[in-house]
Design a protein around this motif. Structure first.
Motif, short mmCIF file in Angstrom:
data_model
loop_
_atom_site.label_atom_id
_atom_site.label_comp_id
_atom_site.label_asym_id
_atom_site.label_seq_id
_atom_site.Cartn_x
_atom_site.Cartn_y
_atom_site.Cartn_z
N ALA A 1 0.82 -1.22 0.00
CA ALA A 1 0.00 0.00 0.00
C ALA A 1 0.85 1.27 0.00
CB ALA A 1 -0.95 0.00 1.19
N LEU A 2 1.86 1.33 0.87
CA LEU A 2 2.68 2.54 0.97
C LEU A 2 3.49 2.80 -0.30
CD1 LEU A 2 3.82 4.95 2.50
CD2 LEU A 2 5.53 3.41 3.52
N PRO A 3 4.29 1.85 -0.78
CA PRO A 3 5.04 2.14 -2.01
C PRO A 3 4.14 2.41 -3.21
CG PRO A 3 5.26 -0.18 -1.41
CD PRO A 3 4.65 0.51 -0.24
N PHE A 4 2.99 1.75 -3.28
CA PHE A 4 2.06 2.00 -4.38
C PHE A 4 1.50 3.41 -4.31
CE2 PHE A 4 -2.42 2.17 -5.73
CZ PHE A 4 -2.26 1.94 -7.08
N ALA A 5 1.07 3.84 -3.12
CA ALA A 5 0.50 5.17 -2.96
C ALA A 5 1.53 6.26 -3.27
CB ALA A 5 -0.04 5.35 -1.54
N GLY B 1 17.32 -6.76 4.12
CA GLY B 1 16.55 -7.38 3.04
C GLY B 1 16.05 -6.40 2.00
N LEU B 2 15.58 -5.25 2.43
CA LEU B 2 15.04 -4.26 1.51
C LEU B 2 16.13 -3.72 0.58
CD1 LEU B 2 12.60 -2.48 0.65
CD2 LEU B 2 13.38 -0.81 2.34
N LEU B 3 17.25 -3.34 1.15
CA LEU B 3 18.35 -2.77 0.35
C LEU B 3 18.97 -3.81 -0.57
CD1 LEU B 3 20.18 -0.49 2.96
CD2 LEU B 3 18.83 0.24 1.00
N VAL B 4 19.16 -5.03 -0.07
CA VAL B 4 19.78 -6.07 -0.88
C VAL B 4 18.90 -6.43 -2.07
CG1 VAL B 4 20.53 -8.48 -0.91
CG2 VAL B 4 21.12 -7.02 1.03
N SER B 5 17.60 -6.59 -1.85
CA SER B 5 16.71 -6.97 -2.94
C SER B 5 16.58 -5.85 -3.97
CB SER B 5 15.33 -7.36 -2.40
OG SER B 5 14.79 -6.33 -1.59
N ALA B 6 16.47 -4.60 -3.52
CA ALA B 6 16.40 -3.48 -4.46
C ALA B 6 17.73 -3.30 -5.18
CB ALA B 6 16.02 -2.20 -3.74
N CYS C 1 10.08 3.51 2.60
CA CYS C 1 9.78 2.14 3.02
C CYS C 1 10.72 1.68 4.13
CB CYS C 1 9.86 1.19 1.82
SG CYS C 1 8.59 1.50 0.56
N GLY C 2 11.96 2.14 4.08
CA GLY C 2 12.91 1.80 5.16
C GLY C 2 12.47 2.40 6.48
N MET C 3 12.02 3.65 6.45
CA MET C 3 11.55 4.29 7.68
C MET C 3 10.29 3.60 8.19
SD MET C 3 12.15 8.32 6.74
CE MET C 3 11.37 8.85 8.27
N ALA C 4 9.39 3.24 7.28
CA ALA C 4 8.14 2.59 7.69
C ALA C 4 8.41 1.24 8.33
CB ALA C 4 7.21 2.44 6.49
N TRP D 1 9.32 -12.32 3.86
CA TRP D 1 8.86 -12.02 2.51
C TRP D 1 8.61 -10.53 2.27
CZ3 TRP D 1 4.22 -9.51 2.24
CH2 TRP D 1 3.37 -9.63 3.35
N GLN D 2 8.23 -9.78 3.31
CA GLN D 2 7.82 -8.39 3.09
C GLN D 2 8.95 -7.51 2.55
OE1 GLN D 2 5.45 -6.69 6.19
NE2 GLN D 2 5.55 -4.61 5.36
N PRO D 3 10.14 -7.45 3.19
CA PRO D 3 11.21 -6.61 2.61
C PRO D 3 11.63 -7.07 1.23
CG PRO D 3 12.04 -7.93 4.44
CD PRO D 3 10.56 -8.05 4.46
#
Length: 391
Positions: free
Chosen positions: A168-172, A290-295, A385-388, A317-319
């Motif tokens: 929801a957040l990244p889409f918005a 996880g977020l930084l590595v996948s991006a 997304c990192g802050m969230a 799975w989320q990050p």
């Protein structure tokens, strides 16, 4: 990425990603020789659902349903800014039902014809870049909008509510940013569209209501399979049988190259997961970043193979889901759909002779604008997304 009979050199150019994926799978087989465990690499549910999505979307495209809907929306607008916004948002909407690459394949030629016919060549580059962002970042909101979403939704057995909450957040943020950038970048042309735009947007022949109803039923069946309400095998059988009877061209037009690429990625990722050194290196990284590595990995090998590979090294799975989706922005490699955009942009000069002398249509300017906007979106989304996730 559709497989067709051609010369070896042309095949390599057209299916470079498939060739690279096959080479990677073959190279990984040197480290892990083929055995019975290979059969466990393949996510047959993902492949089945992806086939259904691609096949039904191909059928709707071939009968003109998507083209008719897009033209009906675009024909309502006469001034540059609303017209650009209609092109971009229509691409975003189509990416949610027809995958991001198919949305661009349908919309980019229509956008070029519309803008050139309306005497708005300066808008071609920004609209193309924004359509690429819309296809990659707005399709993230549904499991079947991007191929990596379909895989991760199946691989982790996600619930739709959890999926929507994560995206929801990244889409918005992405949608709001794309609308704002379109309004800003495409609002500086004076006047209204030229006379030729009405001819370029002529409504095609009426659609067959019977066939449209059948395809609508197949869409519903595909969604039920994606959401694990009906067996995937049953959906594949019904979709294949229906299209074989109604329009075999739709089956031939399926992106078989994408399905083969996924199969190669499954082999490559499955083999790497069995290499202790790779697991010892990637598992801690995914646990902590996880977020930084996948991006970040998406910028190098694209987000679909990044999703398949990294899913073997984390249960979080989320990050991973958020990372590979926002990783579609950034480099041209981040999402293979971006390469489709570049290919169509460079073809504008060939299709429209008067475009050759226009500086607004130089590839250099396109790449500069593409880089600024894509890396800008990537940075903002990573920070937000990192802050969230820290709360």
């Amino acid at each position: 990425m559709r497989i067709s009979a051609t010369t070896p050199a042309a095949f390599l150019r057209e299916h470079a990603v498939l060739v690279v994926a096959a080479m990677a799978a073959a190279a990984s087989a040197l480290a892990v020789p083929p055995d019975e465990a290979y059969l466990g690499y393949f996510d047959w549910k993902t492949l089945g659902c992806l086939f259904c999505v691609l096949a039904v979307a191909s059928a709707l495209r071939l009968m003109g349903a998507f083209d008719r809907a897009a033209r009906a929306v675009i024909a309502r607008f006469r001034s540059p800014r609303p017209l650009a916004l209609a092109l971009v948002l229509t691409t975003a909407g189509l990416s949610c039902v027809a995958t991001n690459d198919m949305a661009l394949i349908m919309m980019l030629p229509l956008s070029a014809a519309t803008l050139m016919g309306a005497n708005l060549p300066r808008l071609v580059a920004p609209v193309f870049v924004l359509q690429s962002l819309a296809a990659n970042l707005c399709g993230m909101i549904v499991p079947f909008g991007n191929p990596q979403n379909l895989y991760l939704y199946s691989y982790y057995g996600l619930d739709l509510g959890d999926f929507l909450a994560a995206m929801a957040l990244p889409f918005a943020l992405s949608t709001a940013g794309i609308v704002a950038c379109t309004w800003w970048l495409c609002g500086q042309s004076n006047g209204s569209c030229g006379r030729d735009d009405t001819r370029s947007l002529a409504v095609p022949m009426p659609l067959s209501r019977r066939r449209l109803a059948i395809y609508g039923t197949l869409v519903a069946l595909t969604l039920l399979a994606v959401f694990r309400i009906v067996p995937v095998a049953a959906a594949v059988a019904v979709v294949a049988a229906a299209l074989a009877a109604l329009d075999r061209r739709a089956l031939a037009a399926v992106d078989w190259g994408l399905l083969a690429t996924f199969a190669c990625f499954f082999v490559f990722a499955g083999n790497l997961a069995r290499v202790p050194e790779v697991s010892a290196w990637l598992s801690p990284l995914m646990a902590d970043h996880g977020l930084l590595v996948s991006a970040g990995l998406s910028q190098i090998i694209s987000n679909v193979p990044a999703a398949v590979l990294l899913s073997h090294f984390t249960g979080a799975w989320q990050p991973l889901l958020v990372g590979v989706n926002i990783g579609g922005a950034g480099t041209l490699v981040g999402s293979l759909a971006s390469l489709i955009t570049l290919q169509h942009f460079t073809s504008v000069r060939k299709i429209f002779p008067r475009a050759t002398a226009l500086p607004e249509l130089s590839t250099g300017r396109f790449l500069a604008l593409f880089s600024v906007l894509n890396f800008g979106f990537l940075a903002i989304l990573l920070i937000a997304c990192g802050m969230a996730s820290s709360f």
